[in-house]
Scaffold this motif. Structure first.
Motif, mmCIF file in Angstrom:
data_model
loop_
_atom_site.group_PDB
_atom_site.id
_atom_site.type_symbol
_atom_site.label_atom_id
_atom_site.label_comp_id
_atom_site.label_asym_id
_atom_site.label_seq_id
_atom_site.Cartn_x
_atom_site.Cartn_y
_atom_site.Cartn_z
ATOM 1 N N LYS B 208 8.870 11.184 3.196
ATOM 2 C CA LYS B 208 9.362 9.819 3.394
ATOM 3 C C LYS B 208 8.528 8.823 2.580
ATOM 4 O O LYS B 208 9.062 7.952 1.893
ATOM 5 C CB LYS B 208 9.284 9.471 4.891
ATOM 6 C CG LYS B 208 9.787 8.099 5.247
ATOM 7 C CD LYS B 208 11.300 8.067 5.264
ATOM 8 C CE LYS B 208 11.831 6.682 4.922
ATOM 9 N NZ LYS B 208 13.246 6.670 4.638
ATOM 10 N N LEU B 209 7.182 8.953 2.682
ATOM 11 C CA LEU B 209 6.296 8.024 1.982
ATOM 12 C C LEU B 209 6.428 8.175 0.471
ATOM 13 O O LEU B 209 6.408 7.180 -0.272
ATOM 14 C CB LEU B 209 4.843 8.246 2.422
ATOM 15 C CG LEU B 209 4.522 7.737 3.843
ATOM 16 C CD1 LEU B 209 3.182 8.276 4.334
ATOM 17 C CD2 LEU B 209 4.541 6.208 3.883
ATOM 18 N N ALA B 210 6.579 9.425 0.021
ATOM 19 C CA ALA B 210 6.740 9.660 -1.423
ATOM 20 C C ALA B 210 7.995 8.960 -1.942
ATOM 21 O O ALA B 210 7.989 8.339 -3.009
ATOM 22 C CB ALA B 210 6.798 11.162 -1.697
ATOM 23 N N GLU B 211 9.056 9.053 -1.152
ATOM 24 C CA GLU B 211 10.300 8.364 -1.523
ATOM 25 C C GLU B 211 10.060 6.865 -1.758
ATOM 26 O O GLU B 211 10.672 6.239 -2.593
ATOM 27 C CB GLU B 211 11.328 8.498 -0.402
ATOM 28 C CG GLU B 211 12.139 9.793 -0.423
ATOM 29 C CD GLU B 211 12.945 9.945 0.863
ATOM 30 O OE1 GLU B 211 13.204 11.081 1.267
ATOM 31 O OE2 GLU B 211 13.294 8.889 1.468
ATOM 32 N N LEU B 212 9.165 6.315 -0.934
ATOM 33 C CA LEU B 212 8.887 4.881 -1.024
ATOM 34 C C LEU B 212 7.805 4.588 -2.064
ATOM 35 O O LEU B 212 7.434 3.436 -2.283
ATOM 36 C CB LEU B 212 8.441 4.345 0.348
ATOM 37 C CG LEU B 212 9.499 4.366 1.453
ATOM 38 C CD1 LEU B 212 8.857 4.231 2.817
ATOM 39 C CD2 LEU B 212 10.521 3.252 1.229
ATOM 40 N N GLY B 213 7.270 5.678 -2.690
ATOM 41 C CA GLY B 213 6.262 5.499 -3.732
ATOM 42 C C GLY B 213 4.829 5.498 -3.213
ATOM 43 O O GLY B 213 3.921 4.982 -3.863
ATOM 44 N N PHE B 214 4.620 6.086 -2.020
ATOM 45 C CA PHE B 214 3.278 6.111 -1.436
ATOM 46 C C PHE B 214 2.815 7.564 -1.247
ATOM 47 O O PHE B 214 3.627 8.485 -1.217
ATOM 48 C CB PHE B 214 3.263 5.397 -0.090
ATOM 49 C CG PHE B 214 3.447 3.916 -0.209
ATOM 50 C CD1 PHE B 214 2.351 3.067 -0.257
ATOM 51 C CD2 PHE B 214 4.732 3.374 -0.291
ATOM 52 C CE1 PHE B 214 2.528 1.694 -0.369
ATOM 53 C CE2 PHE B 214 4.914 2.003 -0.402
ATOM 54 C CZ PHE B 214 3.818 1.159 -0.447
ATOM 55 N N SER B 215 1.498 7.717 -1.082
ATOM 56 C CA SER B 215 0.955 9.056 -0.862
ATOM 57 C C SER B 215 0.412 9.145 0.561
ATOM 58 O O SER B 215 -0.329 8.258 1.013
ATOM 59 C CB SER B 215 -0.160 9.346 -1.875
ATOM 60 O OG SER B 215 -1.326 9.824 -1.239
ATOM 61 N N LEU B 216 0.774 10.203 1.252
ATOM 62 C CA LEU B 216 0.316 10.371 2.634
ATOM 63 C C LEU B 216 -1.208 10.473 2.690
ATOM 64 O O LEU B 216 -1.845 9.909 3.577
ATOM 65 C CB LEU B 216 0.958 11.615 3.265
ATOM 66 C CG LEU B 216 0.498 11.940 4.693
ATOM 67 C CD1 LEU B 216 0.814 10.807 5.669
ATOM 68 C CD2 LEU B 216 1.103 13.239 5.194
ATOM 69 N N ASP B 217 -1.774 11.180 1.702
ATOM 70 C CA ASP B 217 -3.234 11.322 1.694
ATOM 71 C C ASP B 217 -3.925 9.969 1.625
ATOM 72 O O ASP B 217 -4.866 9.689 2.370
ATOM 73 C CB ASP B 217 -3.685 12.175 0.493
ATOM 74 C CG ASP B 217 -3.442 13.654 0.745
ATOM 75 O OD1 ASP B 217 -3.098 13.989 1.910
ATOM 76 O OD2 ASP B 217 -3.565 14.448 -0.197
ATOM 77 N N GLU B 218 -3.417 9.137 0.713
ATOM 78 C CA GLU B 218 -4.034 7.817 0.538
ATOM 79 C C GLU B 218 -3.873 6.970 1.798
ATOM 80 O O GLU B 218 -4.784 6.257 2.215
ATOM 81 C CB GLU B 218 -3.387 7.128 -0.668
ATOM 82 C CG GLU B 218 -4.350 6.221 -1.430
ATOM 83 C CD GLU B 218 -3.600 5.363 -2.451
ATOM 84 O OE1 GLU B 218 -4.075 4.272 -2.762
ATOM 85 O OE2 GLU B 218 -2.521 5.804 -2.912
ATOM 86 N N VAL B 219 -2.674 7.056 2.382
ATOM 87 C CA VAL B 219 -2.402 6.322 3.630
ATOM 88 C C VAL B 219 -3.384 6.772 4.719
ATOM 89 O O VAL B 219 -3.993 5.965 5.418
ATOM 90 C CB VAL B 219 -0.934 6.541 4.078
ATOM 91 C CG1 VAL B 219 -0.762 6.297 5.567
ATOM 92 C CG2 VAL B 219 -0.001 5.638 3.287
ATOM 93 N N ASN B 220 -3.549 8.099 4.844
ATOM 94 C CA ASN B 220 -4.473 8.620 5.863
ATOM 95 C C ASN B 220 -5.911 8.186 5.600
ATOM 96 O O ASN B 220 -6.667 7.903 6.522
ATOM 97 C CB ASN B 220 -4.381 10.142 5.930
ATOM 98 C CG ASN B 220 -3.227 10.594 6.814
ATOM 99 O OD1 ASN B 220 -2.842 9.883 7.751
ATOM 100 N ND2 ASN B 220 -2.655 11.749 6.500
ATOM 101 N N GLN B 221 -6.257 8.136 4.313
ATOM 102 C CA GLN B 221 -7.598 7.680 3.940
ATOM 103 C C GLN B 221 -7.825 6.250 4.426
ATOM 104 O O GLN B 221 -8.872 5.933 4.992
ATOM 105 C CB GLN B 221 -7.712 7.724 2.420
ATOM 106 C CG GLN B 221 -9.064 8.199 1.928
ATOM 107 C CD GLN B 221 -9.018 8.411 0.411
ATOM 108 O OE1 GLN B 221 -7.958 8.724 -0.165
ATOM 109 N NE2 GLN B 221 -10.157 8.231 -0.231
ATOM 110 N N PHE B 222 -6.823 5.407 4.184
ATOM 111 C CA PHE B 222 -6.919 4.011 4.628
ATOM 112 C C PHE B 222 -7.072 3.948 6.153
ATOM 113 O O PHE B 222 -7.915 3.228 6.689
ATOM 114 C CB PHE B 222 -5.679 3.229 4.194
ATOM 115 C CG PHE B 222 -5.624 1.832 4.756
ATOM 116 C CD1 PHE B 222 -6.477 0.832 4.290
ATOM 117 C CD2 PHE B 222 -4.730 1.521 5.785
ATOM 118 C CE1 PHE B 222 -6.423 -0.452 4.825
ATOM 119 C CE2 PHE B 222 -4.683 0.236 6.315
ATOM 120 C CZ PHE B 222 -5.533 -0.745 5.838
ATOM 121 N N ILE B 223 -6.250 4.717 6.852
ATOM 122 C CA ILE B 223 -6.315 4.713 8.314
ATOM 123 C C ILE B 223 -7.689 5.179 8.784
ATOM 124 O O ILE B 223 -8.323 4.550 9.637
ATOM 125 C CB ILE B 223 -5.204 5.609 8.910
ATOM 126 C CG1 ILE B 223 -3.828 4.972 8.682
ATOM 127 C CG2 ILE B 223 -5.437 5.849 10.407
ATOM 128 C CD1 ILE B 223 -2.658 5.834 9.088
#
Lengths: 412, 412
Positions: B208-223
Motif C-alpha cells: 500500500k505504502l509503495a503504491e503511494l510512493g513511500f517505504s515501509l522501512d523508512e516509515v517504521n524508522q520514523f515511528i
C-alpha cells in the motif's frame, strides 16, 4: 446549520439565548429524581432509545405510528425511537422477572420522542422520570408509587400549595360505563370523551356523550359526587398516614387517555391549573402479559413525569437555584518560572477533590484575578516560591501562607 | 419481543443474565466522569440525539452515511441519530460562542449510534465521555485535556500499570508526508495506511505504502525514532510537571483515522494491548469554521471515551465495586394495627434522607426479616407501640429503643 425543530440544545449557565435550555437545571432535576427514587428503594434501569416498531404498536395499536419517529433500518427492520418507556420496561421485566423478588421497584430517566405536528413551544423530545412497581395488586403499591411522585416534587421544593395529585379510577369509570351500556366496543370512545371533558366545550361533549347513549349531566353528577371507591379510599388513607393527605384529592375528571390502564389512575397538576399535567400514571395490570405474548402475567403500575412542564413550574415558582461554575480554587501564575510547580499544585488540589481552574497561558495578574472573580472562585492560590503558597479567601479577603503540601489540608 | 441487535438493556444488579448490562456500573462510570470534569472546571452540555444528516456529512463526507442510522422524517427532513458529538458541539459553540469566555471547557456524556455490520459483541450504540477545549491554540490546552483524560481513568482506580496515553502528532506526519510527496490528494490515503499499520500484515502495508510512493522501512524508522516535536515536548513537560509522566509516551503509530485532526493526536490503551482503544482525541482547529459555514473560526481539541471498552477493562482488573441495593433501614410491620404509624415512620426516615423499604402488604415476621437481609439493610426498625421504635443494627446486632420522633437522629 440549525438543530431540528422541536429538539433542544442544553448549555451551561448563564444561558446565552432564550431559545436554549439549561444543562445545569436538567442535571439538578435528574439528581433530585434519582435521590427520591433511592430513598424509596427504587433501582435504576434503562433500555435502548431505538426499539422494534412492533413493541409500540402491540401496546397502542397502529394509530400510534403517526406520532412516532419510525423508519426502516439498514437491516430492513421496522424500528422507532421510543415514545414511552413502559413497553420497554414490560419487555425487560418479562424477559428476566424470575431473577427478581416481587414487588420489583424500578425507575428510569429516558429521553422520549414523538413526531407531533409542529406548534409553538411544542417539543418533539423530552426526558421523563419513570417509576414502576411490578408484581403487587394491593392498593398499598399505588399509595407507595404516588408517595414517591409527591416526594420527588417536594425534593424540588414544591409544596402542597404548588401542586396536587388528582386521583381517579378506571375501574369506577368501567363500572359506570357497563351499568349503562352493554356495547363494550364503545368503552374506549367513552373514556376518550371523559378524558377530553375539561378541554372541550360542554355542547360538544354533550353531543358526543349522547351519541354514545350517555348524559353529560349525569356524568358531571358522578364526577362532582367525588365518592372514592374502596380502592381509592385505601390509597387516600395510606397517603394520609404518611402525612401526605394535602397533596392528593379524588377527581373523576382524570381517566387517562391511554387504552391500557386497568385500575387507579392519577395526574399531578399545578394548583393554579395554568400548565399541562406535571405527571400521570396508573395501573396497567394486563400490559406485561400483552407484551410478553402471554408468557408472563404480572400486575403493574407506574407514572411518568416529564422535564418540560416541571421546568416551567419551577421557573414560575422561582425554585431553580443559580447554577454558576463551581470553582473552589483559582490558581494564579504570576511568575512564569513557577508554572511547572503551579501545575503540580493544581493537580494536587484537584486530586484532593477541589474544582480548580487557572490561566492555560501566560496572562497579566489583573486579568487572571478578574477571571477568578468571573468564575466565582472561593479562593485564589499563588505560589510565592516552590515551597509556599499564598491562599486568599475571596469572600472574607483573609490571606494565609501555607506550605505547598499543606494547601489541600488548609482548604478542606 | 426482542430488543434490536447491537443495543443494550441495562438492569439493576445483581444481573439476571450474562447478555444484559449493569445500570449500576453505568451510573458509577458516569458519576466518576462527571466528578473528574468538575474538578477540572469543565461544564456540562448536551444536544439532540437526532440531528440533520447534513451535520455529519459536512464533517465526514458522504461515505459516513453508510454507517449512520439515517432516515427521512415525517416532515421530509434527512436526519440521523448522532454518531459522534463533535459536530453537535461545533454547531452549538458556533451559534453562541460570543457569550462564553475562552477557552471554553465543556463536556457531555451522549449516547452515540452507528449502524455497523453485525459482529459478535460489536455494539451499535455506546455512551461516550466527550471533553473539549475551544479557543486556545497553545499546547498547554492539549496537556490540560490529556490530564483530564488520565484523571478520569484514575478516578476509576486505574493506574499507570493499567493504561497509557500514546501521544502523536498529525503535524509531524503532515511534515513527513509533504517532504516526500507533493500530491496532497494522497495525504488522507497515506494517513489511513499509517492508522492501520498495527492491524495489517507488513507485506500488505508495504504494498500500500509503495503504491503511494513511500517505504515501509523508512516509515517504521520514523515511528521507532519516537522523537517528540517541539509541540509534543511542551505537552510531555506539562504533564510531567503535574506528576503524570508515567501515563504518557510518544508513539507515532497513532495518527487517528478521521480526516479532520490538525495537530497533536492521542489514544489511551490498556498496557497489555488486549483491548481496543479506551479513548482517543486530538486537535481539530478547522472544524468549527467548517460546521459554521465559515462564520466562526475557533481552534479546538477534544477526546471521546466510550463506556464499552472501559467497562471491559474495569471488569478485567476487578475494579468494579459491588452494586447492591442500598437500603439503610427496613421497617418491620409485625402488628398490622401499627401500619399507619409505621407508614409515618417510613416517610419521616425517607424525608431525613434514608433509603427505606418495607413489606407493602401484611407478611409473616420471619419473611419480612428475610427480605431485610436480602436487601442488605443496615438497620431494621419496628414500632413497639405508637411512641417507641426498636432499632436493630444488622451488622453489630445491637438494639436500642428510641422515641418515634428521635429515630432519624439516632440513625444519623
Amino acid at each position: 446549520m440549525e438543530r431540528l425543530p422541536g429538539f433542544r440544545d442544553f448549555y451551561p449557565e448563564p444561558l446565552p439565548h432564550k431559545d436554549v435550555w439549561s444543562a445545569d437545571a436538567r442535571q439538578h432535576i435528574f439528581g433530585k429524581w434519582r435521590e427520591a427514587a433511592r430513598r424509596y428503594g427504587f433501582r435504576e434501569y434503562d433500555g435502548p432509545p431505538l426499539e422494534p416498531l412492533e413493541l409500540f404498536t402491540t401496546k397502542s395499536g397502529d394509530e400510534i405510528v403517526g406520532q412516532l419517529y419510525n423508519f426502516v433500518d439498514k437491516g430492513d427492520r421496522a424500528v422507532a425511537l421510543r415514545a414511552e418507556m413502559t413497553p420497554t420496561l414490560a419487555r425487560m421485566v418479562a424477559a428476566h422477572e424470575r431473577n427478581y423478588k416481587k414487588p420489583i421497584k424500578w425507575f428510569a430517566i429516558p429521553q422520549l420522542f414523538r413526531y407531533e405536528r409542529q406548534q409553538k413551544g411544542r417539543l418533539r423530545e423530552h426526558f421523563q422520570f419513570n417509576a414502576d412497581i411490578i408484581g403487587e395488586t394491593d392498593p398499598a403499591a399505588d399509595a407507595e408509587l404516588i408517595s414517591l411522585l409527591i416526594d420527588s416534587l417536594r425534593a424540588l421544593e414544591l409544596t402542597a400549595e404548588d401542586f396536587v395529585v388528582r386521583l381517579s379510577s378506571r375501574n369506577a369509570w368501567q363500572d359506570y360505563f357497563s351499568t349503562r351500556c352493554h356495547d363494550h366496543a364503545k368503552a374506549y370512545e367513552f373514556y376518550q370523551a371523559i378524558d377530553k371533558l375539561e378541554r372541550t366545550p360542554p355542547e360538544e361533549s354533550q353531543k358526543k356523550l349522547a351519541e354514545l347513549g350517555f348524559s353529560l349531566d349525569e356524568v358531571n353528577q358522578f364526577i362532582n359526587s367525588g365518592q372514592p371507591t374502596a380502592e381509592l379510599k385505601a390509597i387516600l388513607d395510606n397517603l394520609a398516614a404518611r402525612g401526605l393527605g394535602d397533596f392528593v384529592k379524588v377527581d373523576y375528571h382524570v381517566i387517562r387517555g391511554l387504552a391500557y390502564y386497568t385500575g387507579p389512575v392519577f395526574e399531578a397538576f399545578d394548583r393554579k391549573s395554568e400548565l399541562r399535567a406535571i405527571a400521570g400514571g396508573g395501573r396497567y395490570d394486563n400490559l406485561v402479559k400483552l407484551i410478553s405474548g402471554g408468557k408472563v402475567n404480572l400486575p403493574a403500575l407506574g407514572f411518568g413525569m416529564g422535564d418540560v412542564v416541571l421546568l416551567e413550574l419551577l421557573q414560575a415558582r422561582n425554585l431553580l437555584p443559580p447554577f454558576d461554575a463551581t470553582t473552589d480554587v483559582f490558581v494564579l501564575i504570576e511568575d512564569e518560572s513557577l508554572r511547572p510547580q503551579s501545575l503540580k499544585l493544581i493537580h494536587d488540589l484537584r486530586a484532593a477533590g477541589f474544582a480548580v481552574d487557572y490561566a492555560l497561558t501566560p496572562a497579566k495578574p489583573d486579568k487572571q484575578f478578574k477571571r477568578a472573580q468571573e468564575l466565582k472562585a472561593n479562593y485564589t492560590a499563588k505560589l510565592d516560591n516552590d515551597a509556599y503558597v499564598r491562599i486568599r479567601n475571596l469572600k472574607t479577603r483573609e490571606e494565609v501562607v501555607a506550605g505547598v503540601n499543606g494547601a489541600a489540608n488548609y482548604l478542606r
